[in-house]
Design a protein around this motif. Structure first.
Motif, PDB file in Angstrom:
ATOM      1  N   UNK A 253       0.843  -1.191   0.000  1.00 48.77           N
ATOM      2  CA  UNK A 253       0.000   0.000   0.000  1.00 48.77           C
ATOM      3  C   UNK A 253       0.884   1.249   0.000  1.00 48.77           C
ATOM      4  N   UNK A 254       0.739   2.056  -1.039  1.00 48.84           N
ATOM      5  CA  UNK A 254       1.660   3.167  -1.281  1.00 48.84           C
ATOM      6  C   UNK A 254       0.942   4.506  -1.137  1.00 48.84           C
ATOM      7  N   UNK A 255       1.431   5.391  -0.270  1.00 50.62           N
ATOM      8  CA  UNK A 255       0.840   6.733  -0.155  1.00 50.62           C
ATOM      9  C   UNK A 255       0.996   7.522  -1.460  1.00 50.62           C
ATOM     10  N   UNK A 256       0.099   8.471  -1.685  1.00 53.30           N
ATOM     11  CA  UNK A 256       0.130   9.262  -2.912  1.00 53.30           C
ATOM     12  C   UNK A 256       1.469   9.941  -3.143  1.00 53.30           C
ATOM     13  N   UNK A 261       6.143  11.057  -6.421  1.00 53.48           N
ATOM     14  CA  UNK A 261       7.575  11.391  -6.449  1.00 53.48           C
ATOM     15  C   UNK A 261       8.395  10.283  -7.089  1.00 53.48           C
ATOM     16  N   UNK A 262       7.970   9.029  -6.923  1.00 52.91           N
ATOM     17  CA  UNK A 262       8.673   7.921  -7.571  1.00 52.91           C
ATOM     18  C   UNK A 262       8.512   8.004  -9.081  1.00 52.91           C
ATOM     19  N   UNK A 278       2.394   4.102 -12.456  1.00 55.29           N
ATOM     20  CA  UNK A 278       3.707   3.472 -12.590  1.00 55.29           C
ATOM     21  C   UNK A 278       4.561   3.787 -11.372  1.00 55.29           C
ATOM     22  N   UNK A 279       4.403   5.011 -10.845  1.00 55.18           N
ATOM     23  CA  UNK A 279       5.111   5.357  -9.615  1.00 55.18           C
ATOM     24  C   UNK A 279       4.682   4.475  -8.461  1.00 55.18           C
ATOM     25  N   UNK A 280       3.381   4.213  -8.365  1.00 51.65           N
ATOM     26  CA  UNK A 280       2.870   3.308  -7.327  1.00 51.65           C
ATOM     27  C   UNK A 280       3.486   1.932  -7.477  1.00 51.65           C
ATOM     28  N   UNK A 281       3.478   1.416  -8.706  1.00 44.95           N
ATOM     29  CA  UNK A 281       3.987   0.058  -8.955  1.00 44.95           C
ATOM     30  C   UNK A 281       5.481  -0.039  -8.675  1.00 44.95           C
ATOM     31  N   UNK A 282       6.249   0.961  -9.108  1.00 42.62           N
ATOM     32  CA  UNK A 282       7.699   0.918  -8.885  1.00 42.62           C
ATOM     33  C   UNK A 282       8.023   1.057  -7.400  1.00 42.62           C
ATOM     34  N   UNK A 283       7.322   1.947  -6.696  1.00 44.53           N
ATOM     35  CA  UNK A 283       7.548   2.078  -5.256  1.00 44.53           C
ATOM     36  C   UNK A 283       7.300   0.744  -4.557  1.00 44.53           C
ATOM     37  N   UNK A 284       6.235   0.041  -4.973  1.00 40.66           N
ATOM     38  CA  UNK A 284       5.936  -1.274  -4.389  1.00 40.66           C
ATOM     39  C   UNK A 284       7.013  -2.284  -4.755  1.00 40.66           C
TER      40      UNK A 284
END
Length: 470
Positions: A253-256, A261-262, A278-284
Protein backbone atom coordinates in the motif's frame (compact mmCIF):
# COMPACT_ATOMS: atom_id res chain seq x y z
CA UNK A 1 12.94 -3.95 -38.16
CA UNK A 2 9.28 -4.95 -37.97
CA UNK A 3 6.81 -3.93 -40.67
CA UNK A 4 3.06 -3.98 -39.88
CA UNK A 5 -0.06 -3.84 -42.01
CA UNK A 6 -1.90 -2.00 -39.21
CA UNK A 7 -1.01 -0.12 -36.03
CA UNK A 8 -3.10 -2.64 -34.08
CA UNK A 9 -0.64 -5.36 -35.10
CA UNK A 10 2.04 -3.47 -33.17
CA UNK A 11 0.26 -3.84 -29.82
CA UNK A 12 2.37 -5.80 -27.34
CA UNK A 13 5.98 -7.04 -27.38
CA UNK A 14 7.03 -4.16 -25.11
CA UNK A 15 10.60 -4.17 -23.72
CA UNK A 16 11.93 -4.66 -20.21
CA UNK A 17 14.33 -2.08 -18.76
CA UNK A 18 16.41 -2.68 -15.65
CA UNK A 19 15.97 0.04 -13.05
CA UNK A 20 19.66 0.55 -12.32
CA UNK A 21 19.45 3.90 -10.56
CA UNK A 22 16.29 3.49 -8.52
CA UNK A 23 17.39 -0.05 -7.74
CA UNK A 24 20.92 0.92 -6.73
CA UNK A 25 22.07 -0.97 -3.64
CA UNK A 26 19.30 -3.56 -3.92
CA UNK A 27 20.50 -7.14 -4.44
CA UNK A 28 17.50 -8.34 -6.44
CA UNK A 29 17.32 -6.91 -9.97
CA UNK A 30 14.15 -4.95 -10.81
CA UNK A 31 13.01 -4.80 -14.42
CA UNK A 32 10.22 -2.52 -15.68
CA UNK A 33 7.94 -3.60 -18.51
CA UNK A 34 7.33 -0.42 -20.50
CA UNK A 35 3.67 -0.73 -21.49
CA UNK A 36 3.57 2.97 -22.38
CA UNK A 37 5.39 1.96 -25.58
CA UNK A 38 2.21 0.36 -26.91
CA UNK A 39 0.77 2.23 -29.89
CA UNK A 40 -1.90 3.96 -27.76
CA UNK A 41 0.44 4.70 -24.90
CA UNK A 42 -0.77 2.16 -22.34
CA UNK A 43 -1.22 -1.47 -21.37
CA UNK A 44 -4.95 -1.04 -22.07
CA UNK A 45 -4.32 -1.38 -25.81
CA UNK A 46 -4.02 -5.12 -25.20
CA UNK A 47 -7.37 -5.42 -23.44
CA UNK A 48 -9.07 -3.14 -25.97
CA UNK A 49 -8.04 -5.29 -28.92
CA UNK A 50 -8.97 -8.48 -27.07
CA UNK A 51 -12.42 -7.21 -26.07
CA UNK A 52 -13.30 -5.92 -29.54
CA UNK A 53 -12.22 -9.14 -31.28
CA UNK A 54 -14.20 -11.21 -28.76
CA UNK A 55 -17.30 -9.02 -29.22
CA UNK A 56 -17.09 -9.41 -32.99
CA UNK A 57 -16.62 -13.17 -32.68
CA UNK A 58 -19.59 -13.51 -30.32
CA UNK A 59 -21.87 -11.29 -32.39
CA UNK A 60 -22.15 -8.49 -29.83
CA UNK A 61 -20.47 -5.94 -32.10
CA UNK A 62 -21.62 -5.72 -35.71
CA UNK A 63 -20.63 -3.54 -38.70
CA UNK A 64 -21.72 0.04 -38.19
CA UNK A 65 -22.00 -0.46 -34.42
CA UNK A 66 -21.00 1.85 -31.61
CA UNK A 67 -18.45 1.04 -28.91
CA UNK A 68 -19.18 2.59 -25.51
CA UNK A 69 -16.99 2.42 -22.43
CA UNK A 70 -16.50 3.96 -19.00
CA UNK A 71 -12.83 4.83 -18.65
CA UNK A 72 -10.27 6.90 -16.83
CA UNK A 73 -8.86 7.40 -20.32
CA UNK A 74 -6.47 4.63 -21.29
CA UNK A 75 -8.95 1.87 -22.16
CA UNK A 76 -10.98 4.42 -24.09
CA UNK A 77 -7.90 5.37 -26.10
CA UNK A 78 -7.17 1.73 -26.92
CA UNK A 79 -10.79 1.07 -27.88
CA UNK A 80 -10.82 4.18 -30.07
CA UNK A 81 -7.64 3.23 -31.94
CA UNK A 82 -8.76 -0.34 -32.58
CA UNK A 83 -12.42 0.52 -33.03
CA UNK A 84 -11.93 3.36 -35.50
CA UNK A 85 -9.52 1.18 -37.49
CA UNK A 86 -12.35 -1.34 -37.81
CA UNK A 87 -15.00 1.21 -38.73
CA UNK A 88 -16.90 1.70 -35.46
CA UNK A 89 -18.19 4.80 -33.76
CA UNK A 90 -16.65 5.16 -30.29
CA UNK A 91 -18.10 6.98 -27.29
CA UNK A 92 -15.71 7.25 -24.34
CA UNK A 93 -17.33 8.24 -21.05
CA UNK A 94 -14.45 9.63 -19.03
CA UNK A 95 -14.16 10.18 -15.30
CA UNK A 96 -14.15 13.88 -14.45
CA UNK A 97 -11.12 13.21 -12.23
CA UNK A 98 -8.97 12.11 -15.17
CA UNK A 99 -6.18 14.30 -16.52
CA UNK A 100 -7.52 16.58 -19.30
CA UNK A 101 -4.82 15.35 -21.68
CA UNK A 102 -6.60 12.00 -21.90
CA UNK A 103 -9.80 13.56 -23.22
CA UNK A 104 -7.78 15.55 -25.75
CA UNK A 105 -6.05 12.36 -26.92
CA UNK A 106 -9.39 10.54 -27.22
CA UNK A 107 -10.82 13.31 -29.40
CA UNK A 108 -7.66 13.33 -31.53
CA UNK A 109 -8.16 9.63 -32.30
CA UNK A 110 -11.81 10.21 -33.19
CA UNK A 111 -13.76 9.36 -30.05
CA UNK A 112 -16.76 11.27 -28.77
CA UNK A 113 -16.04 12.19 -25.15
CA UNK A 114 -18.64 12.39 -22.40
CA UNK A 115 -17.45 13.54 -18.96
CA UNK A 116 -19.21 12.12 -15.90
CA UNK A 117 -18.43 11.97 -12.15
CA UNK A 118 -17.23 8.91 -10.25
CA UNK A 119 -17.24 10.46 -6.75
CA UNK A 120 -20.95 9.69 -6.33
CA UNK A 121 -22.78 6.73 -4.80
CA UNK A 122 -22.73 3.82 -7.27
CA UNK A 123 -26.51 3.96 -7.48
CA UNK A 124 -26.67 7.65 -8.47
CA UNK A 125 -28.04 8.10 -12.03
CA UNK A 126 -25.24 10.52 -12.93
CA UNK A 127 -22.47 8.14 -11.87
CA UNK A 128 -20.14 7.32 -14.77
CA UNK A 129 -21.15 3.66 -14.88
CA UNK A 130 -24.85 4.49 -15.03
CA UNK A 131 -24.29 7.05 -17.78
CA UNK A 132 -22.67 4.45 -20.03
CA UNK A 133 -25.42 1.91 -19.37
CA UNK A 134 -28.03 4.49 -20.28
CA UNK A 135 -26.23 5.40 -23.52
CA UNK A 136 -25.90 1.73 -24.44
CA UNK A 137 -29.63 1.24 -24.04
CA UNK A 138 -30.49 4.37 -26.04
CA UNK A 139 -28.16 3.92 -29.07
CA UNK A 140 -29.09 1.20 -31.60
CA UNK A 141 -26.24 -1.22 -32.25
CA UNK A 142 -24.28 -0.07 -29.21
CA UNK A 143 -21.95 -2.43 -27.38
CA UNK A 144 -20.66 -1.71 -23.87
CA UNK A 145 -17.09 -2.98 -23.60
CA UNK A 146 -17.34 -3.14 -19.76
CA UNK A 147 -13.67 -3.77 -19.03
CA UNK A 148 -14.51 -4.28 -15.35
CA UNK A 149 -16.45 -7.50 -15.95
CA UNK A 150 -15.36 -8.56 -19.44
CA UNK A 151 -13.41 -11.87 -19.39
CA UNK A 152 -11.58 -10.81 -22.56
CA UNK A 153 -9.76 -8.19 -20.44
CA UNK A 154 -7.70 -10.58 -18.29
CA UNK A 155 -7.54 -13.08 -21.18
CA UNK A 156 -5.55 -10.55 -23.19
CA UNK A 157 -2.75 -10.81 -20.65
CA UNK A 158 -2.94 -14.59 -20.38
CA UNK A 159 -2.14 -14.75 -24.10
CA UNK A 160 0.30 -11.83 -24.46
CA UNK A 161 1.73 -10.01 -21.41
CA UNK A 162 2.37 -13.09 -19.28
CA UNK A 163 4.10 -15.12 -21.99
CA UNK A 164 6.20 -12.11 -23.01
CA UNK A 165 7.52 -11.61 -19.47
CA UNK A 166 8.25 -15.31 -19.06
CA UNK A 167 10.19 -15.38 -22.32
CA UNK A 168 11.99 -12.07 -21.70
CA UNK A 169 13.29 -13.23 -18.32
CA UNK A 170 14.09 -16.75 -19.48
CA UNK A 171 11.75 -18.06 -16.79
CA UNK A 172 13.83 -16.42 -14.04
CA UNK A 173 11.11 -14.09 -12.78
CA UNK A 174 10.27 -14.70 -9.11
CA UNK A 175 8.02 -11.68 -8.35
CA UNK A 176 5.52 -9.79 -10.51
CA UNK A 177 4.29 -6.38 -9.32
CA UNK A 178 1.42 -4.40 -10.86
CA UNK A 179 -1.35 -2.02 -9.88
CA UNK A 180 -4.96 -3.16 -9.62
CA UNK A 181 -7.62 -1.12 -11.41
CA UNK A 182 -10.10 -3.31 -13.24
CA UNK A 183 -7.84 -6.18 -12.18
CA UNK A 184 -7.44 -7.49 -15.72
CA UNK A 185 -3.71 -6.89 -16.06
CA UNK A 186 -2.62 -8.39 -12.75
CA UNK A 187 -5.12 -11.26 -12.94
CA UNK A 188 -4.26 -12.35 -16.48
CA UNK A 189 -0.51 -11.76 -16.31
CA UNK A 190 -0.13 -13.02 -12.75
CA UNK A 191 -2.34 -16.02 -13.39
CA UNK A 192 -0.28 -17.06 -16.40
CA UNK A 193 3.04 -16.60 -14.56
CA UNK A 194 1.81 -18.67 -11.63
CA UNK A 195 0.65 -21.45 -13.92
CA UNK A 196 3.77 -21.62 -16.07
CA UNK A 197 6.07 -21.47 -13.01
CA UNK A 198 4.21 -24.05 -10.97
CA UNK A 199 3.08 -21.30 -8.56
CA UNK A 200 6.70 -20.26 -7.93
CA UNK A 201 6.07 -16.64 -9.00
CA UNK A 202 4.76 -14.32 -6.28
CA UNK A 203 2.21 -11.76 -7.46
CA UNK A 204 2.10 -8.45 -5.59
CA UNK A 205 -0.59 -5.80 -5.98
CA UNK A 206 0.53 -2.17 -5.79
CA UNK A 207 -2.35 -0.19 -4.32
CA UNK A 208 -3.04 3.39 -3.24
CA UNK A 209 -3.07 3.55 0.55
CA UNK A 210 -6.77 4.43 0.74
CA UNK A 211 -7.98 1.84 -1.80
CA UNK A 212 -10.15 -0.96 -0.45
CA UNK A 213 -8.30 -3.61 -2.48
CA UNK A 214 -5.41 -3.47 -0.05
CA UNK A 215 -7.49 -2.69 3.03
CA UNK A 216 -7.97 1.10 2.91
CA UNK A 217 -11.11 3.07 3.73
CA UNK A 218 -12.09 3.69 0.11
CA UNK A 219 -11.71 7.49 0.28
CA UNK A 220 -10.34 9.32 -2.80
CA UNK A 221 -6.67 9.42 -3.74
CA UNK A 222 -4.64 11.16 -6.45
CA UNK A 223 -3.17 8.32 -8.52
CA UNK A 224 -5.38 7.68 -11.54
CA UNK A 225 -6.49 4.34 -12.97
CA UNK A 226 -5.79 2.03 -10.02
CA UNK A 227 -7.40 1.18 -6.72
CA UNK A 228 -11.02 0.83 -5.63
CA UNK A 229 -12.97 3.86 -4.39
CA UNK A 230 -16.15 3.52 -2.33
CA UNK A 231 -18.54 6.40 -1.76
CA UNK A 232 -19.88 6.25 1.82
CA UNK A 233 -23.48 6.28 0.52
CA UNK A 234 -22.97 3.38 -1.89
CA UNK A 235 -25.43 0.62 -1.01
CA UNK A 236 -23.64 -2.35 -2.58
CA UNK A 237 -19.91 -2.29 -3.18
CA UNK A 238 -19.19 -4.53 -6.19
CA UNK A 239 -15.65 -5.48 -7.15
CA UNK A 240 -14.79 -6.07 -10.83
CA UNK A 241 -15.13 -9.61 -12.15
CA UNK A 242 -11.93 -8.98 -14.13
CA UNK A 243 -10.09 -9.00 -10.81
CA UNK A 244 -9.27 -12.53 -9.67
CA UNK A 245 -8.46 -12.16 -5.99
CA UNK A 246 -6.86 -15.59 -5.69
CA UNK A 247 -4.05 -14.54 -8.06
CA UNK A 248 -2.68 -11.77 -5.82
CA UNK A 249 -0.49 -13.05 -2.97
CA UNK A 250 0.07 -9.75 -1.17
CA UNK A 251 -0.41 -5.99 -1.41
CA UNK A 252 1.99 -3.10 -0.98
CA UNK A 253 0.00 0.00 0.00
CA UNK A 254 1.66 3.17 -1.28
CA UNK A 255 0.84 6.73 -0.15
CA UNK A 256 0.13 9.26 -2.91
CA UNK A 257 3.27 11.30 -2.30
CA UNK A 258 5.52 8.24 -2.62
CA UNK A 259 3.75 7.26 -5.84
CA UNK A 260 3.99 10.68 -7.44
CA UNK A 261 7.57 11.39 -6.45
CA UNK A 262 8.67 7.92 -7.57
CA UNK A 263 7.11 8.53 -11.00
CA UNK A 264 9.01 11.80 -11.26
CA UNK A 265 12.23 10.00 -10.32
CA UNK A 266 11.55 7.41 -13.03
CA UNK A 267 11.61 10.17 -15.63
CA UNK A 268 14.60 12.07 -14.26
CA UNK A 269 16.82 9.16 -13.25
CA UNK A 270 15.82 6.29 -15.54
CA UNK A 271 14.56 8.19 -18.61
CA UNK A 272 11.16 6.52 -18.36
CA UNK A 273 8.33 9.07 -18.65
CA UNK A 274 5.51 7.06 -17.10
CA UNK A 275 2.28 7.92 -15.30
CA UNK A 276 1.50 8.10 -11.58
CA UNK A 277 0.28 4.49 -11.32
CA UNK A 278 3.71 3.47 -12.59
CA UNK A 279 5.11 5.36 -9.61
CA UNK A 280 2.87 3.31 -7.33
CA UNK A 281 3.99 0.06 -8.95
CA UNK A 282 7.70 0.92 -8.88
CA UNK A 283 7.55 2.08 -5.26
CA UNK A 284 5.94 -1.27 -4.39
CA UNK A 285 8.47 -3.23 -6.45
CA UNK A 286 11.40 -1.53 -4.73
CA UNK A 287 9.92 -2.38 -1.33
CA UNK A 288 9.56 -6.01 -2.41
CA UNK A 289 13.06 -6.17 -3.92
CA UNK A 290 14.70 -4.86 -0.75
CA UNK A 291 13.48 -7.99 1.03
CA UNK A 292 14.95 -10.33 -1.62
CA UNK A 293 18.34 -11.60 -2.73
CA UNK A 294 20.40 -11.75 -5.94
CA UNK A 295 18.77 -15.00 -7.06
CA UNK A 296 15.38 -13.31 -7.25
CA UNK A 297 14.12 -11.23 -10.16
CA UNK A 298 11.33 -8.66 -9.94
CA UNK A 299 9.30 -7.44 -12.91
CA UNK A 300 7.11 -4.37 -12.44
CA UNK A 301 4.58 -3.26 -15.03
CA UNK A 302 4.48 0.43 -16.05
CA UNK A 303 0.90 0.90 -17.32
CA UNK A 304 0.94 4.20 -19.18
CA UNK A 305 2.83 7.25 -20.38
CA UNK A 306 3.58 10.35 -18.39
CA UNK A 307 2.65 12.43 -21.43
CA UNK A 308 -0.97 12.15 -20.29
CA UNK A 309 -0.15 13.84 -16.97
CA UNK A 310 1.94 16.85 -17.92
CA UNK A 311 -0.67 19.18 -16.38
CA UNK A 312 -0.64 17.28 -13.08
CA UNK A 313 2.17 14.97 -12.01
CA UNK A 314 4.88 16.75 -14.00
CA UNK A 315 3.61 20.25 -13.30
CA UNK A 316 5.42 21.69 -10.28
CA UNK A 317 2.68 24.25 -9.61
CA UNK A 318 0.01 21.51 -9.50
CA UNK A 319 2.16 19.39 -7.20
CA UNK A 320 2.70 22.34 -4.83
CA UNK A 321 -0.95 23.40 -4.85
CA UNK A 322 -2.03 19.93 -3.68
CA UNK A 323 0.72 19.67 -1.08
CA UNK A 324 2.90 17.01 -2.71
CA UNK A 325 6.00 19.09 -3.42
CA UNK A 326 7.99 21.10 -0.89
CA UNK A 327 11.49 21.41 -2.31
CA UNK A 328 12.63 24.97 -3.23
CA UNK A 329 11.74 26.07 -6.74
CA UNK A 330 15.40 26.93 -7.35
CA UNK A 331 18.53 26.41 -5.22
CA UNK A 332 18.52 30.17 -4.56
CA UNK A 333 14.85 30.35 -3.56
CA UNK A 334 14.50 31.42 0.07
CA UNK A 335 10.89 32.66 0.00
CA UNK A 336 8.90 31.39 3.02
CA UNK A 337 6.34 28.67 2.27
CA UNK A 338 3.04 27.73 3.89
CA UNK A 339 4.97 25.12 5.89
CA UNK A 340 6.54 27.94 7.91
CA UNK A 341 3.13 29.06 9.24
CA UNK A 342 1.50 25.63 9.47
CA UNK A 343 -0.52 25.11 12.62
CA UNK A 344 0.09 21.91 14.55
CA UNK A 345 -3.34 21.49 16.16
CA UNK A 346 -5.94 19.11 14.72
CA UNK A 347 -8.17 20.43 11.94
CA UNK A 348 -11.76 20.97 13.04
CA UNK A 349 -14.36 19.72 10.53
CA UNK A 350 -18.15 19.42 10.34
CA UNK A 351 -19.63 16.19 8.87
CA UNK A 352 -22.15 16.67 6.08
CA UNK A 353 -24.85 14.75 7.97
CA UNK A 354 -24.67 16.98 11.09
CA UNK A 355 -27.46 19.23 12.35
CA UNK A 356 -26.91 22.96 12.72
CA UNK A 357 -26.92 22.59 16.50
CA UNK A 358 -24.18 19.96 16.32
CA UNK A 359 -22.27 22.10 13.83
CA UNK A 360 -22.38 25.11 16.16
CA UNK A 361 -20.86 23.06 18.96
CA UNK A 362 -17.98 22.21 16.64
CA UNK A 363 -17.62 25.69 15.13
CA UNK A 364 -17.26 27.34 18.53
CA UNK A 365 -14.04 25.33 19.02
CA UNK A 366 -12.67 26.19 15.56
CA UNK A 367 -10.16 29.02 15.10
CA UNK A 368 -12.07 32.01 13.78
CA UNK A 369 -15.33 30.08 14.07
CA UNK A 370 -14.91 28.69 10.53
CA UNK A 371 -14.61 25.05 9.44
CA UNK A 372 -14.92 22.93 6.30
CA UNK A 373 -17.91 20.60 5.84
CA UNK A 374 -16.80 17.15 4.70
CA UNK A 375 -18.49 14.01 3.39
CA UNK A 376 -19.46 11.91 6.39
CA UNK A 377 -17.42 8.71 6.74
CA UNK A 378 -17.30 6.28 9.70
CA UNK A 379 -13.55 6.82 10.12
CA UNK A 380 -10.84 8.91 8.50
CA UNK A 381 -7.51 7.23 9.21
CA UNK A 382 -5.86 9.04 6.30
CA UNK A 383 -7.17 12.54 6.94
CA UNK A 384 -9.68 14.75 5.14
CA UNK A 385 -9.39 14.32 1.39
CA UNK A 386 -9.74 17.62 -0.47
CA UNK A 387 -12.15 15.98 -2.92
CA UNK A 388 -14.61 15.23 -0.11
CA UNK A 389 -14.90 18.81 1.15
CA UNK A 390 -18.40 19.91 0.14
CA UNK A 391 -18.53 23.42 1.60
CA UNK A 392 -17.85 25.54 4.68
CA UNK A 393 -19.70 26.98 7.67
CA UNK A 394 -19.10 29.83 10.05
CA UNK A 395 -20.51 30.08 13.55
CA UNK A 396 -21.61 33.67 12.90
CA UNK A 397 -23.60 32.73 9.78
CA UNK A 398 -25.31 29.77 11.47
CA UNK A 399 -26.22 31.80 14.56
CA UNK A 400 -27.58 34.58 12.35
CA UNK A 401 -29.73 32.17 10.33
CA UNK A 402 -31.22 30.65 13.49
CA UNK A 403 -31.80 34.02 15.15
CA UNK A 404 -33.57 35.35 12.03
CA UNK A 405 -35.79 32.29 11.83
CA UNK A 406 -34.39 31.20 8.45
CA UNK A 407 -33.23 27.95 10.00
CA UNK A 408 -33.79 25.79 13.06
CA UNK A 409 -31.15 24.08 15.24
CA UNK A 410 -32.28 20.63 14.09
CA UNK A 411 -31.99 21.44 10.38
CA UNK A 412 -29.21 19.73 8.38
CA UNK A 413 -26.07 21.73 7.67
CA UNK A 414 -26.51 21.19 3.94
CA UNK A 415 -29.13 23.95 3.84
CA UNK A 416 -26.68 26.58 5.09
CA UNK A 417 -23.50 25.60 3.25
CA UNK A 418 -21.21 28.35 2.05
CA UNK A 419 -18.66 27.83 -0.72
CA UNK A 420 -15.66 25.65 0.16
CA UNK A 421 -12.69 27.49 1.59
CA UNK A 422 -9.79 27.99 -0.83
CA UNK A 423 -6.90 25.57 -0.50
CA UNK A 424 -3.15 26.12 -0.46
CA UNK A 425 -0.40 23.54 -0.63
CA UNK A 426 2.05 23.18 2.23
CA UNK A 427 4.96 23.82 -0.15
CA UNK A 428 3.52 26.89 -1.88
CA UNK A 429 5.34 30.20 -1.42
CA UNK A 430 3.41 32.54 0.86
CA UNK A 431 3.01 35.06 -1.95
CA UNK A 432 1.06 32.68 -4.21
CA UNK A 433 -0.86 31.20 -1.25
CA UNK A 434 -1.91 34.69 -0.13
CA UNK A 435 -3.17 35.39 -3.63
CA UNK A 436 -5.33 32.22 -3.56
CA UNK A 437 -7.52 33.78 -0.86
CA UNK A 438 -8.93 36.36 -3.26
CA UNK A 439 -11.28 38.90 -1.72
CA UNK A 440 -14.04 36.60 -0.47
CA UNK A 441 -12.23 34.57 2.18
CA UNK A 442 -10.12 35.30 5.23
CA UNK A 443 -8.93 31.71 5.73
CA UNK A 444 -7.67 28.81 3.63
CA UNK A 445 -7.24 25.08 4.13
CA UNK A 446 -3.68 23.78 4.04
CA UNK A 447 -3.19 20.63 1.96
CA UNK A 448 -0.50 18.06 2.70
CA UNK A 449 -0.46 15.20 0.19
CA UNK A 450 -3.89 16.19 -1.07
CA UNK A 451 -5.49 16.13 2.37
CA UNK A 452 -6.54 19.07 4.51
CA UNK A 453 -4.45 19.21 7.68
CA UNK A 454 -4.89 22.75 8.99
CA UNK A 455 -6.47 26.14 8.50
CA UNK A 456 -4.54 29.39 8.06
CA UNK A 457 -5.80 32.98 8.12
CA UNK A 458 -5.05 35.89 5.82
CA UNK A 459 -2.63 37.58 8.21
CA UNK A 460 -0.57 34.39 8.52
CA UNK A 461 -0.18 34.18 4.72
CA UNK A 462 1.05 37.73 4.37
CA UNK A 463 4.68 37.43 3.16
CA UNK A 464 5.55 40.82 4.67
CA UNK A 465 4.29 39.79 8.11
CA UNK A 466 6.07 36.43 7.91
CA UNK A 467 9.47 37.98 7.21
CA UNK A 468 12.26 36.50 5.09
CA UNK A 469 13.92 33.12 5.22
CA UNK A 470 12.59 29.63 4.83
Amino acid sequence: MAVYESVTDAIGQTPLFRLTRLGEGIAAPVYAKAEFLNIGGSVKDRAARSMILAAERDGHLRPGGTIIEATSGNTGIGLTIVGRQRGYRVIACVSDRSAPEKSDILRAYGAEVVLAPTTLPAEHPDHLFNVVRRLTEEIPGAWLANQYDNPANPEAHVHTTGPEIWEQTGGRITHFVAGVGTGGTISGTGGYLKKVSGSAVTVVGADPEASTYGGGDGSPWFVESIGHFVHPETVEDLWPESYHRDVVDAFERIPDRESLLTARRLAREEGLLAGPSSGTAVAAALRVARRLGPDDLVVVLLPDSGRSYLSKLFNDDWMRAWGFLEEPRTPQDDEPTVRTVLRTHQLVTVPSDASLADALAVLRTAPGGVAPVVVARPARPYGVVAGEIVGSLSAAAVESAIAAGRARPGDPVTGELAAPLPTVGVGQPLSSAHGALGTEHDAALVLLDGRAVSLVHRAELDPAAAGGGR
